[in-house]
Scaffold this active site. Structure first.
Site, short mmCIF file in Angstrom:
data_model
loop_
_atom_site.label_atom_id
_atom_site.label_comp_id
_atom_site.label_asym_id
_atom_site.label_seq_id
_atom_site.Cartn_x
_atom_site.Cartn_y
_atom_site.Cartn_z
N GLY A 31 0.97 -1.07 0.03
CA GLY A 31 0.37 -0.21 0.09
C GLY A 31 0.72 1.58 -0.22
N ASN A 32 0.40 2.50 0.34
CA ASN A 32 0.91 3.98 -0.04
C ASN A 32 1.63 3.67 -1.01
OD1 ASN A 32 3.55 5.64 1.76
ND2 ASN A 32 1.27 6.40 1.34
N LEU A 33 0.99 3.76 -1.63
CA LEU A 33 1.41 3.73 -3.62
C LEU A 33 1.42 4.40 -4.21
CD1 LEU A 33 -2.08 1.71 -5.01
CD2 LEU A 33 -0.03 0.76 -3.84
N HIS A 34 2.82 4.93 -5.04
CA HIS A 34 2.85 5.48 -5.96
C HIS A 34 3.03 5.68 -6.89
CE1 HIS A 34 6.48 3.32 -5.34
NE2 HIS A 34 6.72 3.62 -4.14
N ALA A 35 3.79 6.42 -7.98
CA ALA A 35 4.20 5.51 -9.60
C ALA A 35 5.10 4.58 -9.66
CB ALA A 35 4.71 7.20 -10.43
N GLY A 36 5.34 4.67 -9.11
CA GLY A 36 6.08 3.03 -8.79
C GLY A 36 5.34 1.74 -8.64
N HIS A 37 4.67 1.56 -8.25
CA HIS A 37 3.36 0.99 -7.98
C HIS A 37 2.32 0.77 -9.44
CE1 HIS A 37 4.21 1.64 -3.25
NE2 HIS A 37 4.48 0.48 -2.96
N GLN A 155 14.45 -9.43 -3.89
CA GLN A 155 13.34 -9.61 -3.87
C GLN A 155 12.52 -10.36 -4.53
OE1 GLN A 155 9.95 -8.00 -1.19
NE2 GLN A 155 9.32 -7.23 -3.29
N SER A 188 7.62 4.03 0.09
CA SER A 188 7.38 4.80 0.83
C SER A 188 7.92 5.15 1.60
CB SER A 188 6.47 3.57 1.54
OG SER A 188 6.02 3.04 0.16
P1 AMP Z 1 5.62 -1.84 -1.57
O1 AMP Z 1 5.00 -1.75 -1.49
O2 AMP Z 1 7.38 -1.47 -1.55
O3 AMP Z 1 6.37 -4.13 -0.96
O4 AMP Z 1 6.26 -2.41 -3.28
C1 AMP Z 1 5.72 -3.64 -3.90
C2 AMP Z 1 6.00 -4.01 -5.21
O5 AMP Z 1 6.61 -2.00 -5.65
C3 AMP Z 1 7.71 -4.23 -5.11
O6 AMP Z 1 7.21 -5.11 -6.22
C4 AMP Z 1 8.55 -3.18 -5.43
O7 AMP Z 1 9.58 -3.81 -5.82
C5 AMP Z 1 7.64 -2.61 -6.10
N1 AMP Z 1 8.41 -0.98 -6.56
C6 AMP Z 1 8.91 0.05 -4.59
N2 AMP Z 1 9.26 0.91 -5.55
C7 AMP Z 1 9.35 0.92 -6.86
C8 AMP Z 1 9.93 2.06 -7.75
N3 AMP Z 1 10.16 3.32 -7.53
N4 AMP Z 1 9.47 0.99 -8.95
C9 AMP Z 1 8.72 0.59 -9.37
N5 AMP Z 1 8.53 -0.75 -8.94
C10 AMP Z 1 8.76 -0.68 -7.37
#
Ligand code: AMP
Length: 281
Positions: A31-37, A155, A188
């Site tokens: 959660g706490n989603l951003h453009a990466g997610h 990961q 996040s």
């Molecule tokens: P998290 O919510 O941090 O557990 O991340 C969920 C998924 O989003 C994981 O597969 C992360 O590798 C991916 N992710 C996190 N940050 C980024 C980012 N800046 N760009 C692309 N994918 C991301």
């Protein structure tokens, strides 16, 4: 977009999609989603007919001091963003659904070797928690494909190994790291950086760029690692590791001429940041 908080209802929807021969993609997140997610959601949409995104802050992947309680939780905003991004279902499991026997009795997955170094060394038990939660999500949702970010490169490798070793019929795809305009990888955790440290944080990516350029210029790998370490320390980071590895995360032998990956983990104040770049020569 549908939102599920009960496993039985989610399973019923999954079964309907499976009967319709729809291909299902899973994007696991905390959660706490951003453009990466959201970039992972976009890739999932291109790969499947139905996209499920899970939002679960998984307690077992946080070591005691790592701030599980402080992890930012913004479910309403996340659900709105997922709907706008064209996600089909959001899965919001609670702890009792993810760990029905309780945390201390949970069946746990440990990926040996690749999971023990780097993050595995500095965050003991972290990948056990990740694999344990992701394996549960895989069984709950039975996706055809699951998408993970290259931002968390180790990961990704650990999960690929788990899927191979357990013969799970799930394709693992990766998506490139999305960055802020100054190069800092979106995370996040970035919001925990006070403004003066947020400015310094970009040094992680500039150091990775230095490593990539030095590698392309055929400088010795050990010297590149050492210079990078000094640069980060001089900028105020407490460095856990700054290393060059093969794409399988093995320590490279000097003879091999394949692509490499540079990986950094470092603390800035209270915030631990990780990032990586792939390098060619
Ligand atoms: P998290 O919510 O941090 O557990 O991340 C969920 C998924 O989003 C994981 O597969 C992360 O590798 C991916 N992710 C996190 N940050 C980024 C980012 N800046 N760009 C692309 N994918 C991301």
């Amino acid at each position: 977009m549908q939102t599920f908080i009960q496993l039985a209802a989610l399973r019923q929807q999954i079964q309907t999609w499976q009967q319709q021969r729809q291909r299902i993609a899973l994007v696991p997140t905390m959660g706490n989603l951003h453009a990466g997610h959201l970039s992972l959601i976009a890739l999932a949409r291109a790969q499947a007919d139905r996209v499920v995104c899970s939002l679960y802050v998984n307690p077992t992947q946080f070591a005691g001091h790592e701030g599980f309680a402080q992890y930012p939780r913004t479910p309403d905003h996340d659900v709105a963003q997922l709907a706008a991004a064209g996600c089909h279902a959001v899965w919001l499991p609670d702890d009792a659904t993810m760990y029905p026997l309780g945390l201390s009795q949970a069946t746990t997955i440990h990926v040996q070797g690749i999971g023990d170094a780097l993050e595995g060394e500095y965050r003991p038990g972290h990948f056990d928690g990740v694999c344990t939660a992701v394996a549960r999500l895989f069984h709950q949702i039975q996706p055809d494909v699951a998408i993970f970010g290259e931002k968390d490169y180790q990961q990704l490798c650990v999960l690929r190994q788990m899927v191979t070793d357990l013969a799970l019929p799930i394709a693992i795809l990766s998506a490139p790291t999305i960055r802020e305009p100054d190069g800092l990888a979106m995370s996040s955790r970035n919001q925990f950086l006070p403004p003066p440290l947020r400015i310094v944080a970009r040094q992680i990516y500039t150091t990775l760029q230095f490593m990539r350029d030095a590698f392309a210029a055929k400088q010795p790998e050990a010297a590149i690692e050492q210079t990078a370490q000094h640069r980060l320390a001089a900028a105020g980071f407490v460095v856990d590791y700054v290393v060059i590895r093969t794409m399988n995360l093995h320590i490279p032998t000097p003879a091999c001429g394949e692509p490499r990956i540079a990986l950094i983990a470092a603390k800035l104040g209270e915030t631990r940041l990780i990032d990586n770049v792939i390098m060619n020569r």
